[in-house]
Design an enzyme around this catalytic site. Structure first.
Site, PDB file in Angstrom:
ATOM      1  N   TYR A  67     100.744  19.977 -34.542  1.00 55.00           N
ATOM      2  CA  TYR A  67      99.806  20.524 -36.165  1.00 55.00           C
ATOM      3  C   TYR A  67     100.530  20.020 -37.689  1.00 55.00           C
ATOM      4  O   TYR A  67     100.649  18.130 -38.117  1.00 55.00           O
ATOM      5  CB  TYR A  67      99.587  21.345 -36.199  1.00 55.00           C
ATOM      6  CG  TYR A  67      98.913  21.759 -35.085  1.00 55.00           C
ATOM      7  CD1 TYR A  67      97.183  21.665 -35.136  1.00 55.00           C
ATOM      8  CD2 TYR A  67      99.400  21.797 -34.303  1.00 55.00           C
ATOM      9  CE1 TYR A  67      96.430  21.601 -33.993  1.00 55.00           C
ATOM     10  CE2 TYR A  67      98.308  22.888 -32.432  1.00 55.00           C
ATOM     11  CZ  TYR A  67      96.793  22.351 -32.492  1.00 55.00           C
ATOM     12  OH  TYR A  67      96.237  22.600 -31.220  1.00 55.00           O
ATOM     13  N   SER A  68     100.710  20.772 -38.433  1.00 57.80           N
ATOM     14  CA  SER A  68     100.291  20.376 -40.129  1.00 57.80           C
ATOM     15  C   SER A  68     102.193  19.902 -40.013  1.00 57.80           C
ATOM     16  O   SER A  68     102.600  19.429 -41.226  1.00 57.80           O
ATOM     17  CB  SER A  68     100.687  21.584 -40.981  1.00 57.80           C
ATOM     18  OG  SER A  68      98.852  21.407 -41.088  1.00 57.80           O
ATOM     19  N   VAL A  69     103.440  19.376 -39.768  1.00 56.89           N
ATOM     20  CA  VAL A  69     104.494  19.322 -39.565  1.00 56.89           C
ATOM     21  C   VAL A  69     104.219  17.912 -40.246  1.00 56.89           C
ATOM     22  O   VAL A  69     105.202  17.132 -40.419  1.00 56.89           O
ATOM     23  CB  VAL A  69     105.042  19.975 -37.840  1.00 56.89           C
ATOM     24  CG1 VAL A  69     106.354  19.172 -38.073  1.00 56.89           C
ATOM     25  CG2 VAL A  69     105.175  20.815 -37.964  1.00 56.89           C
TER      26      VAL A  69
END
Length: 383
Positions: A67-69
């Site tokens: 995801y937002s990594v």
């Protein structure tokens, strides 16, 4: 066996025990933990089950949604363009992407986009998974959005739009005009020797992707009218039913769509922890990377998208410091459901933790990743 190797094994068993405990307690299903220290891979653990339905175990080459990594990778791609003199952080986005100036966004700068102050946190109305998988449709729709506040005036976390805004700047400034997925493969993945670092998996990687579950799936969702929900609408929410779709797994979704192994992700962070270079390959100058550990302007400003909570964003677009990482100067990024990766320049430490049982953390005591972080600190004697 030499005594130093015996001692190293005893120390690393601390991390293995923390991982085993997380799985045995039921808070985690499958885990990968990888860490580089002083430019060397020193922790590389795979444990648990990748697919509970079949019993497929987690292996070193198991792939995980992070995801937002992914935003950290996308920000780094932009910094590579700045390193080459192709992007000026303080230039209007419209210098590189003229269409972005529409509807009151002409003053939005590249720096505003990096630091979540461009005023465009919401996804386009009517967005669907199919639309999200179409780069040109998404960038065209985002370019047409009106800002919620004048660019630069207010922090408004770009939960999903960050990726397309920053990624399109990279694509527009690339002399070869490569699609963003290919840019990341060519300019980050290949130089660092990353073979499982995907923004859109190839078909042959599908059997290796871990099956996700969400232990908070029965929690009541945020009201649909909130900025938080509008920044991640239910139709494209960061949940398994959306992100396990074959088309979504294969699409380049540069804010939230990364599918990595912890080993390759940690190597990416190690490049940053080592000041922009790893194993003789330099992607960014040491001076530029050192600057990433400075907080952005208005760093303590409450973020309306994130329910008024200030988000610790650095000038480089990464998150900065805090209790989940190992130094106040560590740059990092969380991902929906608890994935995390960071680069700590003070300890020359890079860590990636990937898992497939998503959770929403309500407190530090509720975070199953923190005991693993503490075990890494203890094992490497960083306290």
């Amino acid at each position: 066996m030499p005594e130093d190797l015996v001692m190293q094994g005893r120390r690393l068993s601390i991390v293995e025990d923390a991982v085993a405990e997380a799985i045995a307690s039921g808070v985690e299903t499958g885990l990968q933990v990888a860490a580089y220290h002083r430019g060397r891979l020193v922790i590389d653990i795979s444990a648990g089950v990748a697919d509970p339905a079949t019993g497929r175990p987690v292996r070193p080459d198991t792939l995980f949604n992070v995801y937002s990594v992914t935003k950290a990778v996308t920000a780094t791609a932009l910094h590579i363009q700045a390193e080459r003199g192709l992007v000026d952080y303080d230039a209007p986005i419209a210098r590189y992407w003229p269409e972005f100036a529409a509807n009151g966004k002409a003053a939005a700068t590249v720096r505003h986009a990096l630091t979540h102050r461009a005023g465009v946190p919401l996804m386009p109305e009517g967005v669907t998974p199919e639309m999200m998988c179409d780069w040109d449709r998404m960038t065209a729709a985002i370019a047409e959005l009106a800002p919620l506040a004048p660019p630069g005036e207010k922090t408004l976390y770009q939960s999903m739009t960050f990726g397309w805004i920053v990624g399109e700047i990279v694509r527009r400034t690339d002399p070869q005009r490569r699609d963003f997925r290919q840019f990341v493969l060519d300019e980050i993945g290949r130089p660092l020797g990353l073979t499982d670092f995907w923004l859109g998996i190839p078909d042959e990687a599908e059997p290796r992707v871990a099956v996700m579950s969400d232990r908070n799936e029965n929690d009541p969702p945020p009201p649909l009218a909130t900025l938080y929900s509008r920044s991640m609408p239910p139709a494209v929410a960061l949940v398994p039913p959306v992100f396990e779709r074959p088309d979504v797994r294969r699409a380049c979704i540069p804010g939230v769509g990364g599918i990595f192994t912890a080993r390759d992700e940690a190597r990416f962070w190690a490049m940053l922890a080592e000041g922009g270079a790893l194993d003789g390959v330099r992607l960014l100058s040491a001076e530029r990377v050192a600057n990433f550990s400075n907080v952005r302007d208005n760093g303590e400003e409450p973020d309306p998208v994130m329910f008024g909570i200030p988000i610790p964003i650095s000038v480089g677009g990464y998150w900065l410091g805090g209790h989940r990482v190992t130094s106040p100067r560590a740059i990092w990024h969380p991902g929906a459901g608890g994935s995390i990766g960071w680069a700590d320049p003070d300890h020359r430490l890079a860590v990636a933790i990937c898992h497939n049982r998503m959770f929403n953390t309500r407190s530090a005591e509720d975070d199953p990743i923190l005991p693993i972080t503490r075990a890494i600190v203890q094992a490497l004697e960083l306290e």
